[in-house]
Every structure is written in structure tokens, then in C-alpha cells.
Design an enzyme around this catalytic site. Structure first.
Site, short mmCIF file in Angstrom:
data_model
loop_
_atom_site.label_atom_id
_atom_site.label_comp_id
_atom_site.label_asym_id
_atom_site.label_seq_id
_atom_site.Cartn_x
_atom_site.Cartn_y
_atom_site.Cartn_z
N CYS A 1 0.88 -1.17 0.00
CA CYS A 1 0.00 0.00 0.00
C CYS A 1 0.91 1.22 0.00
O CYS A 1 1.83 1.31 0.83
CB CYS A 1 -0.86 -0.03 1.27
SG CYS A 1 -1.73 1.50 1.63
N HIS B 1 -4.44 0.58 -6.26
CA HIS B 1 -5.72 0.45 -6.96
C HIS B 1 -5.60 0.83 -8.44
O HIS B 1 -6.43 0.45 -9.25
CB HIS B 1 -6.78 1.38 -6.36
CG HIS B 1 -7.36 0.90 -5.08
ND1 HIS B 1 -6.67 0.91 -3.90
CD2 HIS B 1 -8.59 0.38 -4.79
CE1 HIS B 1 -7.46 0.44 -2.94
NE2 HIS B 1 -8.61 0.11 -3.45
#
Lengths: 270, 270
Positions: free
Chosen positions: B76, B189
Site C-alpha cells: 500500500c 488500486h
């Protein structure tokens, strides 16, 4: 003499939206002390599961009960949908949600019983608004509209952005050729979009802001239970926030319509 | 004989995005066992504060270390920005983030040193990409672009929706009259938006997917430390998810590009 009258009122929400309820409570009951919990470290609640929302709600309630409160307001539609019944079973003080008051207001003002609710995925999927409306209007014509982007758009300060207009036009398409005369803003973020929604829906459709209805309900519950404060001085507000205080103070102002002071961070509780 | 070679690899993310890294690791190191933690009950991480992200990252790392892992991947960008240094100080195994590998790849392929990074508010505000690029290209011409809506749009399955196109056109406006030749997808993402971004940016601009770069880095770190498994059978994958398993399995498939099995819920840890 009832010493409980001088205890505070607890209000919790996933973060910012509950401040629209907070403001109505402050205006209606200016002499009450209020503790507000905004769980900004774990927001949003609207797209999370019933079990997770119930766990968060119980944790939030326990935190506020520890402040010695006389009543609790669940100022989040998703948390109300998934936890209000259980909180009322567990805890021994009046607990008020936002859904029942909103449904009652809608049932009162709708002239034809054709009512729509805008909400998060969690709120609409729960069918709790639908059930509340069915109790009031057995032959209600109900439309539940999931509006997943609106919370993010409001929190990104994009209320007047063309993307928000595009999203609203899409979410309100169900109004074409419908007989809906009342729309419930079934998320505490949506009052910030009230003008934009009214513009697309047109003047003939009435919008219900659950925040007003919830504050009225709180007042009458406190009255019934002889819990209204008898003080005639202004009450105090204190905010407990699980993520950054500065961001809360900055963005929260748009929701409360007032500067926010007296904010404390909490975080190791969870 | 080094028994550590047969331990697993831990990967964590706020939820879904890290699965794009997971997939690259699975493809590159098919014989390794992998434990994936998706903190879906507290997502997103991108708009939360450094302190909160650091706390979550330490909790996630401890959870995975308890599974007895030989290396940890912070899959992340926001968590890498705010916690990688601290995690490397605290824990005694190799820990790899997504930012340094992405910056190295961008520095390698850019011909003119004009590089943009798309990311969440947290990632861009941290300036960690900028600093990593400055170390590699002292006179880099850097543009950091905050893209707050993209994570939500991807998670709402709106990759092909006109709103996503509108948002991307707005976020990529900086390309007009610019000399940027390389864009880093600085959020796990964003690989799901790779085609849409490439279409707006045009063929002359190269996109860097940090997921590939991160998996390559992991492989070389395991090699250097003699930690690659010597097994020649396919490894296993196990997923630990803090919110609803069904939703993770359903939405996660689009990120991993494969069906997801072997998911376990955890929730009382936090």
C-alpha cells in the site's frame, strides 16, 4: 431532585455526518452538555458489513457511556440500521437513532405515500427504512436508492463540482415518470447536498432531513423521562475524534456550520 | 540448511489494492507460501493521518509476524509512505514497500527526467516519492497529483463509468503543455485504471506499475538473503480479512485476476 438531568448527551457517528445532527441538537437544546464521538480513523461505515458496524457501534457506545451520559444518539444511518436494536437491548439509557424519526417525518408530510430514501449501501440493503415506513403506511410505495459516491464527494469538499452533479443526476433518475412526493435524506452527509438534490428533484418534491427529526425525537424522549436539564446556562460541547484533529476541525466546520473547539484525540482504545 | 527458506511471505494492505502486488508476487515466485492481510474494516488508508496509518501498519505487521514469515511486503503506497522506515527499525526481517521500487523503475525508463506520480492525498503529501526520485535523479522534474476519488471509483466497480473518465480527465490536466514522459501509478488500486489512464495520457507517456517493480525487488531481496524457497511445488495462499469475507472474495477477484479461496476473518484483534 433528579441528578441525572445534569448529565450530558452522547452522540456518535463514523466521522463528520453526525455533526448535522449535533447542530440540530445544539439549537434545540442549547443548555445541554454534549459529547460527540467521530470515529474518523475507521470511516466510512456505509460500505462495511453489519457485524463490523455492530462491533464499532458497541465500542463507541461504551466509550461515551464512560463519560456518564443520560442519553445516546446514534447519528449515523448505517450504524442505526445495524446496531440500534442491539444497543437498546444492552444499555440502560434512552438510545435514539436517525431512521425512525426520519421515517415518521416522511410519513407525516407525504400526501400520496410514495416515498424514496437515499442512503449508503449498508442503510438501503438493511431495509430498515422500508420496514419503518411499512409500520406507518402499510401500503407505502417505497424506493430505496443506494448512493455510494455521495459520502466521498461531500468529504472531498466537492459539493459544487460537476462530478457531484453527474452522480446526483444518475442516482435521481428513478424520479422520471415516478409519483414520489417525498425523499428522505437517509445519510447524515446528505443535508450538505440538500440544495443540489432539491434542484434536480424539483419544487414539488419534499426533502426530509433526518437530523431535524432526530433532534425533535431526542427532546421528547428526554421530556418523557424527566431528563431535560433545568440549567439556564449554555451547555458545553466536547469532541472525541479517532483520526487527525486538525482535519476534523477544518472539514467539520462545513457540517456543523460553526467553528469546532474542544477536540480530543483518542486512538488506543480500539 | 536454512529452515527459514520454507517460511511464508507476508503482504498487507488496507484492503483490495495490495492484491495487484500479490498477483505479481504469485507469478514471479510461484512456490512461495503467502499470507495476505486486507484491513477492509478500516479502509481506506489514503485519506487518514500519518499517526493512524503508522498504528495500523504496526498492528498489521505484528499479526503477520505471528504467522512466522521470512519477509514482509507493505503493498500500500500510503502505508509505505508513513510506516516503512519505522517498521524496518522495529522488526528483524526484510521489509519491502512499493514506493522505492516504483521510483527506481520510473528513473530507469524516463528519458528526460520529467516524472509524475498519481496517488492518494496521504502518499502525495508525504513527498516520499519525490524524495526517492531526487536520490536517483538529482534534477528530476517532479509532479505529484492527488487523485482522491479514484480508490472509491475502483472499489465501486466504476472503472468504465463516465464519472471515472471525468475524474481522470481532471486529474491528468497537468499533462497539457507538460514535458512529462513517465507516470507512476502510485496507488495499488490504479493498475485497474491503467488502460483508461493510458488512453488519456497518450502512447508517448510510459506508465509505471509499482506492483511489478515491488515483486522484482522482493525476489532480489530474498535471493540476497538466501531466503528463496527451494521447494518445487506450488505455494499456498491464505487471506486474513477484517471486514466481510464475501465482499472481499467478490471484489478482490477483479484485483487479483484469479478466484480467491482460503479467506479467514479476523476482527477482535483490533
Amino acid at each position: 431532585m433528579n441528578f441525572k438531568r445534569d448529565l450530558g448527551i452522547g452522540i456518535f457517528d463514523s466521522g463528520f455526518g453526525g455533526l448535522t445532527v449535533m447542530r440540530q441538537v445544539m439549537d434545540l437544546l442549547p443548555n445541554e452538555n454534549i459529547y460527540y464521538l467521530g470515529d474518523t480513523a475507521r470511516l466510512p461505515y456505509g460500505n462495511k458489513s453489519p457485524d463490523t458496524i455492530l462491533r464499532y457501534s458497541i465500542e463507541n457506545a461504551i466509550f461515551l457511556l464512560d463519560k456518564n451520559i443520560k442519553a445516546l444518539v446514534v447519528a449515523c444511518n448505517t450504524a442505526t440500521a445495524y446496531s440500534l436494536d442491539r444497543l437498546q437491548q444492552i444499555f440502560n439509557i434512552p438510545i435514539i437513532g436517525v431512521i425512525e424519526p426520519g421515517a415518521e417525518e416522511a410519513a407525516k408530510i407525504s400526501t400520496n405515500g410514495n416515498i424514496a430514501v437515499l442512503g449508503t449501501r449498508g442503510t438501503i440493503d438493511s431495509q430498515v427504512y422500508h420496514q419503518a415506513l411499512l409500520k406507518l403506511i402499510p401500503n407505502v410505495n417505497y424506493h430505496g436508492q443506494i448512493c455510494p459516491l455521495l459520502v466521498h464527494l461531500v468529504e472531498e469538499n466537492m459539493v459544487d463540482h460537476p462530478i457531484t452533479n453527474m452522480a446526483l443526476n444518475e442516482y435521481l433518475q428513478f424520479l422520471k415518470h415516478s409519483t414520489i412526493d417525498t425523499i428522505v435524506l437517509g445519510c447524515t452527509h446528505f443535508p450538505l447536498l440538500q440544495n443540489a438534490i432539491q434542484q434536480i428533484a424539483g419544487d414539488k418534491i419534499q426533502l426530509v432531513n433526518s437530523a431535524n427529526a432526530c433532534a425533535n425525537k431526542l427532546k421528547s424522549v428526554l421530556e418523557e423521562n424527566k431528563l431535560l436539564t433545568l440549567r439556564t446556562i449554555l451547555g458545553t460541547q466536547k469532541y472525541f475524534i479517532s483520526d487527525d484533529i486538525k482535519k476534523f476541525s477544518h472539514l467539520g466546520k462545513a457540517f456543523l456550520g460553526l467553528p469546532i473547539k474542544n477536540i480530543e484525540h483518542f486512538g488506543n482504545h480500539f
